[in-house]
Design an enzyme around this catalytic site. Structure first.
Site, PDB file in Angstrom:
ATOM      1  CB  SER A 117    -121.632-110.593 -62.426  1.00 24.73           C
ATOM      2  OG  SER A 117    -122.627-109.793 -63.020  1.00 24.73           O
ATOM      3  CE1 TYR A 141    -117.896-107.626 -64.457  1.00 26.32           C
ATOM      4  CE2 TYR A 141    -120.250-107.737 -64.925  1.00 26.32           C
ATOM      5  CZ  TYR A 141    -119.211-107.769 -64.026  1.00 26.32           C
ATOM      6  OH  TYR A 141    -119.466-107.944 -62.685  1.00 26.32           O
ATOM      7  CE  LYS A 145    -116.703-110.338 -62.135  1.00 27.86           C
ATOM      8  NZ  LYS A 145    -115.803-110.482 -60.962  1.00 27.86           N
TER       9      LYS A 145
END
Length: 332
Positions: A117, A141, A145
């Site tokens: 991402s 998050y 990643k």
């Protein structure tokens, strides 16, 4: 080749599965159906229901279907939720990935494509984000990643696996109405949802150093994203070892106000947006450089923002027919 797609019944996963099947690849989908919709998948796909962190199941699937490559899409992906539940995100996105990679190594699989991402970059102050832009994620998050990328690359290097990490920017649209995003977490469906309920779309801050004062983002059609996966998978199929790290975007910025204007026009809902205070952590501008993707694969996105909005609106209205009620001009 046979590709295993984890999370393949999800919004992005189903598009990737369809693109691969259409190109003649054999596809096995592993999905726990927590957010996936089985009806999205083409008949040619073999579906296995279960978790991508279930080692015994992985061993059976990888061996039983003679899997030669993995596309790993299964993950938790809501920024706000990651702040509230970081342990859940590290368990699902990092510990789960570790189990999957252990199974991949044991099975002798030699190709691994990881769904990453643009969140790994944090809030860089640059005109175009390249793959060399420093990675400074600002939420769990994004951290998971980036950690996932490190883990994938290290495993690939240690075990002779060809790997690729694709850093998605803002995904929207649908290849056909039945494949549209069913969540209300990204800006396009969020605006649809408010318009359907007769509420004004929200703009968080209009005093950024951008042409119209609102944040600028890079949006990519999910069908283009699926085709990018296919191009990368084929690249991995002919190379031995090594890693590709690639931005997947259009290299073109669109402001929040510009996007909402397109949505209002396409939907026929003329409601003016309201401006609310800035949200913490929002970068003024986040636009990808697609130069490496073009150079490495000869690939570039083809669909524009309007086509993203039009296709997403058709999918939204399929599930929310009341959205057309009250829309000026009716069906777009």
């Amino acid at each position: 080749m046979t590709w295993l797609i984890t999370g393949g019944a999800g919004y992005i996963g189903a598009h990737v599965a369809r693109a691969m099947v259409a190109a003649g690849e054999r596809v096995v989908v592993l999905d726990d159906r927590s957010t996936g919709v089985v009806g999205r998948l083409p008949d040619a796909v073999t579906l296995v229901e279960g978790s991508a962190a279930d080692r015994a199941l992985l061993d059976r699937v990888l061996a039983g279907h003679a899997v030669s490559g993995v596309v790993h899409l299964a993950a938790k992906k809501q920024v706000g939720e990651s702040v509230e539940q970081p342990l859940l995100y590290y368990r699902e996105n990092v510990a789960g990935l570790t189990v999957l990679l252990e199974a991949v190594v044991a099975a002798g699989v030699r190709r691994f494509l990881f769904s990453s991402s643009a969140a790994v970059y944090g809030v860089p102050d640059v005109d175009l984000i390249t793959e060399e832009t420093p990675c400074l994620p600002i939420n769990p998050y994004g951290e998971t990643k980036l950690t996932g990328e490190w883990l994938v690359r290290a495993t690939g290097k240690a075990h002779g696996i060809s790997t690729a990490c694709l850093r998605y920017f803002n995904v929207a649209g649908a290849a056909e109405p039945g494949l549209a995003d069913t969540g209300v977490f990204n800006i396009v469906p969020m605006v649809f949802d408010r318009l359907t309920r007769g509420e004004a779309p929200r703009i968080f801050g209009d005093d950024y150093p951008t042409p119209d004062g609102t944040c600028v983002r890079d949006y990519i059609h999910v069908a283009d994203l699926a085709e990018a996966h296919l191009a990368v998978a084929r690249k991995l199929g002919v190379r031995e070892g090594g890693d590709l790290t690639l931005n997947v975007g259009r290299g073109e910025g669109v402001s929040v106000r510009e996007l909402i204007d397109v949505i209002r026009e396409v939907s026929g809902h003329p409601v003016e947006p309201v401006v609310e205070p800035r949200r913490p952590g929002d970068a003024a501008k986040a636009v990808a450089s697609d130069a490496r993707m073009v150079r490495e694969l000869g690939w570039t996105a083809r669909r524009d923002v309007r086509s993203m909005v039009e296709s997403a609106w058709e999918g939204w209205c399929l599930r929310h027919p009341e959205a057309r009620t009250g829309a000026r001009g009716g069906r777009p």
